[in-house]
Structures are given as structure tokens and as C-alpha cells.
Write a protein that holds these residues in place. Sequence first.
Motif, PDB file in Angstrom:
ATOM      1  N   LYS A  19       0.844  -1.199   0.000  1.00 12.36           N
ATOM      2  CA  LYS A  19       0.000   0.000   0.000  1.00 12.36           C
ATOM      3  C   LYS A  19       0.883   1.254   0.000  1.00 12.36           C
ATOM      4  CE  LYS A  19      -4.055  -1.978   2.212  1.00 12.36           C
ATOM      5  NZ  LYS A  19      -4.914  -2.003   3.378  1.00 12.36           N
ATOM      6  N   ASN A  20       0.334   2.328  -0.502  1.00 13.60           N
ATOM      7  CA  ASN A  20       1.093   3.588  -0.504  1.00 13.60           C
ATOM      8  C   ASN A  20       0.137   4.777  -0.493  1.00 13.60           C
ATOM      9  OD1 ASN A  20       0.710   4.672  -3.396  1.00 13.60           O
ATOM     10  ND2 ASN A  20       1.241   2.509  -3.717  1.00 13.60           N
ATOM     11  N   THR A  21       0.708   5.935  -0.296  1.00 13.10           N
ATOM     12  CA  THR A  21      -0.123   7.153  -0.205  1.00 13.10           C
ATOM     13  C   THR A  21       0.108   8.077  -1.405  1.00 13.10           C
ATOM     14  OG1 THR A  21       1.607   8.226   1.097  1.00 13.10           O
ATOM     15  CG2 THR A  21      -0.127   7.093   2.324  1.00 13.10           C
ATOM     16  N   VAL A  22       0.573   7.514  -2.494  1.00 14.61           N
ATOM     17  CA  VAL A  22       0.909   8.342  -3.665  1.00 14.61           C
ATOM     18  C   VAL A  22      -0.319   9.093  -4.175  1.00 14.61           C
ATOM     19  CG1 VAL A  22       1.687   8.281  -6.063  1.00 14.61           C
ATOM     20  CG2 VAL A  22       2.878   6.913  -4.352  1.00 14.61           C
ATOM     21  N   ARG A  23      -1.467   8.396  -4.250  1.00 15.82           N
ATOM     22  CA  ARG A  23      -2.672   9.053  -4.774  1.00 15.82           C
ATOM     23  C   ARG A  23      -3.068  10.245  -3.891  1.00 15.82           C
ATOM     24  NH1 ARG A  23      -6.821   7.271  -8.158  1.00 15.82           N
ATOM     25  NH2 ARG A  23      -6.105   5.126  -8.061  1.00 15.82           N
ATOM     26  N   ILE A  24      -2.970  10.064  -2.585  1.00 13.96           N
ATOM     27  CA  ILE A  24      -3.340  11.151  -1.659  1.00 13.96           C
ATOM     28  C   ILE A  24      -2.382  12.330  -1.826  1.00 13.96           C
ATOM     29  CG2 ILE A  24      -3.510  11.771   0.790  1.00 13.96           C
ATOM     30  CD1 ILE A  24      -4.209   8.737   1.268  1.00 13.96           C
ATOM     31  N   LEU A  25      -1.089  12.022  -1.846  1.00  9.31           N
ATOM     32  CA  LEU A  25      -0.086  13.080  -1.982  1.00  9.31           C
ATOM     33  C   LEU A  25      -0.226  13.807  -3.321  1.00  9.31           C
ATOM     34  CD1 LEU A  25       2.947  11.105  -0.509  1.00  9.31           C
ATOM     35  CD2 LEU A  25       1.785  13.034   0.554  1.00  9.31           C
ATOM     36  N   ALA A  40       3.361  11.615 -13.833  1.00  5.51           N
ATOM     37  CA  ALA A  40       4.170  10.758 -14.706  1.00  5.51           C
ATOM     38  C   ALA A  40       5.234  11.572 -15.435  1.00  5.51           C
ATOM     39  CB  ALA A  40       3.264  10.043 -15.715  1.00  5.51           C
ATOM     40  N   ASP A  41       4.855  12.765 -15.896  1.00  6.89           N
ATOM     41  CA  ASP A  41       5.817  13.640 -16.580  1.00  6.89           C
ATOM     42  C   ASP A  41       6.963  14.029 -15.649  1.00  6.89           C
ATOM     43  OD1 ASP A  41       4.645  13.593 -19.010  1.00  6.89           O
ATOM     44  OD2 ASP A  41       3.621  15.522 -18.823  1.00  6.89           O
ATOM     45  N   LEU A  42       6.609  14.354 -14.414  1.00  9.79           N
ATOM     46  CA  LEU A  42       7.633  14.776 -13.442  1.00  9.79           C
ATOM     47  C   LEU A  42       8.589  13.631 -13.110  1.00  9.79           C
ATOM     48  CD1 LEU A  42       5.329  16.876 -11.088  1.00  9.79           C
ATOM     49  CD2 LEU A  42       7.204  17.767 -12.473  1.00  9.79           C
ATOM     50  N   LEU A  43       8.071  12.409 -13.126  1.00  9.87           N
ATOM     51  CA  LEU A  43       8.908  11.235 -12.802  1.00  9.87           C
ATOM     52  C   LEU A  43       9.532  10.606 -14.048  1.00  9.87           C
ATOM     53  CD1 LEU A  43       6.476   9.527 -10.239  1.00  9.87           C
ATOM     54  CD2 LEU A  43       8.671  10.617  -9.699  1.00  9.87           C
ATOM     55  N   ASN A  44       9.134  11.109 -15.226  1.00  9.10           N
ATOM     56  CA  ASN A  44       9.607  10.570 -16.504  1.00  9.10           C
ATOM     57  C   ASN A  44       9.256   9.087 -16.658  1.00  9.10           C
ATOM     58  OD1 ASN A  44      10.701  10.741 -19.011  1.00  9.10           O
ATOM     59  ND2 ASN A  44      12.850  10.673 -18.356  1.00  9.10           N
ATOM     60  N   VAL A  45       8.011   8.770 -16.301  1.00  7.62           N
ATOM     61  CA  VAL A  45       7.479   7.416 -16.489  1.00  7.62           C
ATOM     62  C   VAL A  45       6.139   7.543 -17.211  1.00  7.62           C
ATOM     63  CG1 VAL A  45       8.614   6.491 -14.429  1.00  7.62           C
ATOM     64  CG2 VAL A  45       6.272   7.356 -14.259  1.00  7.62           C
ATOM     65  N   SER A  46       5.547   6.421 -17.570  1.00  2.37           N
ATOM     66  CA  SER A  46       4.253   6.462 -18.250  1.00  2.37           C
ATOM     67  C   SER A  46       3.124   6.703 -17.237  1.00  2.37           C
ATOM     68  CB  SER A  46       4.010   5.140 -18.984  1.00  2.37           C
ATOM     69  OG  SER A  46       3.893   4.093 -18.053  1.00  2.37           O
ATOM     70  N   SER A  62       2.210   3.700 -15.423  1.00  2.00           N
ATOM     71  CA  SER A  62       3.080   3.359 -14.291  1.00  2.00           C
ATOM     72  C   SER A  62       2.548   3.978 -13.007  1.00  2.00           C
ATOM     73  CB  SER A  62       4.512   3.871 -14.533  1.00  2.00           C
ATOM     74  OG  SER A  62       5.049   3.328 -15.699  1.00  2.00           O
ATOM     75  N   VAL A  63       2.186   5.258 -13.096  1.00  2.00           N
ATOM     76  CA  VAL A  63       1.661   5.956 -11.917  1.00  2.00           C
ATOM     77  C   VAL A  63       0.382   5.273 -11.452  1.00  2.00           C
ATOM     78  CG1 VAL A  63       0.641   8.126 -11.102  1.00  2.00           C
ATOM     79  CG2 VAL A  63       2.720   8.165 -12.514  1.00  2.00           C
ATOM     80  N   ASN A  64      -0.495   4.952 -12.405  1.00  2.00           N
ATOM     81  CA  ASN A  64      -1.753   4.283 -12.059  1.00  2.00           C
ATOM     82  C   ASN A  64      -1.502   2.935 -11.380  1.00  2.00           C
ATOM     83  OD1 ASN A  64      -4.152   2.304 -13.149  1.00  2.00           O
ATOM     84  ND2 ASN A  64      -4.880   4.330 -12.567  1.00  2.00           N
ATOM     85  N   ALA A  65      -0.548   2.181 -11.925  1.00  5.40           N
ATOM     86  CA  ALA A  65      -0.254   0.856 -11.357  1.00  5.40           C
ATOM     87  C   ALA A  65       0.320   0.977  -9.941  1.00  5.40           C
ATOM     88  CB  ALA A  65       0.718   0.108 -12.263  1.00  5.40           C
ATOM     89  N   ILE A  66       1.153   1.997  -9.719  1.00  6.61           N
ATOM     90  CA  ILE A  66       1.728   2.197  -8.378  1.00  6.61           C
ATOM     91  C   ILE A  66       0.635   2.611  -7.399  1.00  6.61           C
ATOM     92  CG2 ILE A  66       3.275   3.679  -7.025  1.00  6.61           C
ATOM     93  CD1 ILE A  66       5.098   3.748  -9.573  1.00  6.61           C
ATOM     94  N   GLU A  67      -0.202   3.565  -7.828  1.00  2.32           N
ATOM     95  CA  GLU A  67      -1.256   4.061  -6.932  1.00  2.32           C
ATOM     96  C   GLU A  67      -2.240   2.967  -6.526  1.00  2.32           C
ATOM     97  OE1 GLU A  67      -1.592   8.772  -8.180  1.00  2.32           O
ATOM     98  OE2 GLU A  67      -3.247   7.424  -8.613  1.00  2.32           O
ATOM     99  N   THR A  68      -2.537   2.088  -7.459  1.00  3.41           N
ATOM    100  CA  THR A  68      -3.517   1.041  -7.168  1.00  3.41           C
ATOM    101  C   THR A  68      -2.871  -0.198  -6.530  1.00  3.41           C
ATOM    102  OG1 THR A  68      -3.292   0.270  -9.449  1.00  3.41           O
ATOM    103  CG2 THR A  68      -5.141   1.732  -8.979  1.00  3.41           C
ATOM    104  N   GLY A  69      -1.571  -0.135  -6.318  1.00  6.04           N
ATOM    105  CA  GLY A  69      -0.880  -1.239  -5.647  1.00  6.04           C
ATOM    106  C   GLY A  69      -0.604  -2.432  -6.532  1.00  6.04           C
ATOM    107  N   ILE A 119       5.652   7.055   2.619  1.00  2.00           N
ATOM    108  CA  ILE A 119       4.796   6.928   1.429  1.00  2.00           C
ATOM    109  C   ILE A 119       4.412   5.470   1.173  1.00  2.00           C
ATOM    110  CG2 ILE A 119       4.685   7.284  -1.076  1.00  2.00           C
ATOM    111  CD1 ILE A 119       6.625   9.619  -0.709  1.00  2.00           C
ATOM    112  N   PHE A 120       5.400   4.600   1.284  1.00  5.22           N
ATOM    113  CA  PHE A 120       5.149   3.176   1.022  1.00  5.22           C
ATOM    114  C   PHE A 120       5.028   2.440   2.347  1.00  5.22           C
ATOM    115  CE2 PHE A 120       7.132   4.867  -2.747  1.00  5.22           C
ATOM    116  CZ  PHE A 120       6.279   4.417  -3.732  1.00  5.22           C
ATOM    117  N   LEU A 121       3.876   1.824   2.543  1.00  4.42           N
ATOM    118  CA  LEU A 121       3.552   1.262   3.848  1.00  4.42           C
ATOM    119  C   LEU A 121       3.842  -0.236   3.857  1.00  4.42           C
ATOM    120  CD1 LEU A 121       0.138   3.091   4.095  1.00  4.42           C
ATOM    121  CD2 LEU A 121       2.382   3.930   4.850  1.00  4.42           C
TER     122      LEU A 121
END
Lengths: 135, 71
Positions: free
Chosen positions: B2-8, B20-26, B29-36, B59-61
Motif C-alpha cells: 500500500k502507498n499514499t501516492v494518490r493522496i499526496l 508521470a511527466d515529473l517522474l519521466n514514467v508512463s 506506471s503511476v496508475n499501477a503504483i497508486e492502485t498497488g 509513502i510506502f507502507l
Amino acid sequence: MSRTKGFRSANRRYLYVFWPFMAAYVAIILGASFLIDKDTSPLWLKVAGALAATLPIIGALWAILRRVAETDEYTRLRQLTALAQGGAITAGIAFLVGFLQIFNVIGSIDIFWFGTLFFLAYGLSVCLLQFGKTV
Amino acid sequence: MKNTVRILRSEKGWSQAELADLLNVSRQSVNAIETGRYDPSLPLAFAIARLFGRRIEDIFLDGEASAQAAE
């Protein structure tokens, strides 16, 4: 030894070379079908045509592998999964067709179609990973 | 994990595409991380933590550690 350039840069570099390779492939296939007659053309022309048509395919495969190396980690995982699934499906069907041929159930099938099958299976896997939630 | 990326991300008012632009990923990728569905590598986790000005463990629990603490 990471060659990661990030998602956007990797995609841009991929598209810059992939589409020219595909355009070259179509042009060469059209040219070869116009120039080469299966029965009457000299051997050197047939071999040259085959080599010329294959080079853009190799180029496209190189572009895919370069994007896999350069893109972000999640996209790399999904691309590698799709490539593995494409390879597994192609190998499985190749064995099935091979045994059917050995047992004289079917006639011979051009090996050419297995290359096409790989790209089809790879593309299908990319779509399933894109819209599914398997990775 | 679990993580708090979506909240942050919501607190910053960023879309998934902007993050995604700020992290230079797709964006996927952000969606997959946020949803675990995907746990990022350490370098990407550090990049996320740096972007939000937090520590990785904020951030990552670690679910296992949380469960042990609760016992």
C-alpha cells in the motif's frame, strides 16, 4: 549499466525509427512483388529481394528491444511480459503444427507465417496487458 | 504494497499524467503504483519520495511491519 532514458524519450526514439522501417518494408515488398517472378527471376535477385525485405523487420525488432532497454521500469516489465507471451504462443503453435505435419495430419506450412504469428501474438499480449490488469 | 501516492498527488493538485511527466514514467506506471498493482524499484521510490518531500517509509507502507506493531 542502465540505459534508461525515461518513457517519453524512449517512445520518441522508438517511433522515429519504427515507422521508417515499416515504410521501407512496404516499399520493398511492393517493389519485390513487381520485380521478382518466382519462376523466371535469377537467383541473385530473389536472394537480394529476400534480404532487403528482411532487413526492415530486423530493424523493427531492434527498435522494440531498444525501447524495452530504455523505457521506464513498469513499461519494460509489461513489454517483456508481452514479448515472452508472444514467444510462448508462437513456440506452442509451432510445436503443434510440427507434430501435425510429422503425423501427416496436415500438409506443409511456410515457416514465414510463424514470424507473422509472433508479431500477432506479441501485439495481442500488449493489448491484453494494456486493457487487462494482469501486471 | 500500500502507498499514499494518490493522496499526496491529490494534495498537490496533479493529474496522473502530470506526475508521470515529473517522474519521466508512463501514466500507466503511476496508475499501477497508486492502485498497488506494481511496487516501484528503489530508485523510483526515492524519486517519488524526493518529489513529495517525504521519506520512502512515509509513502510506502510495509503491511507486515504495521501488522506486527498492532499485535
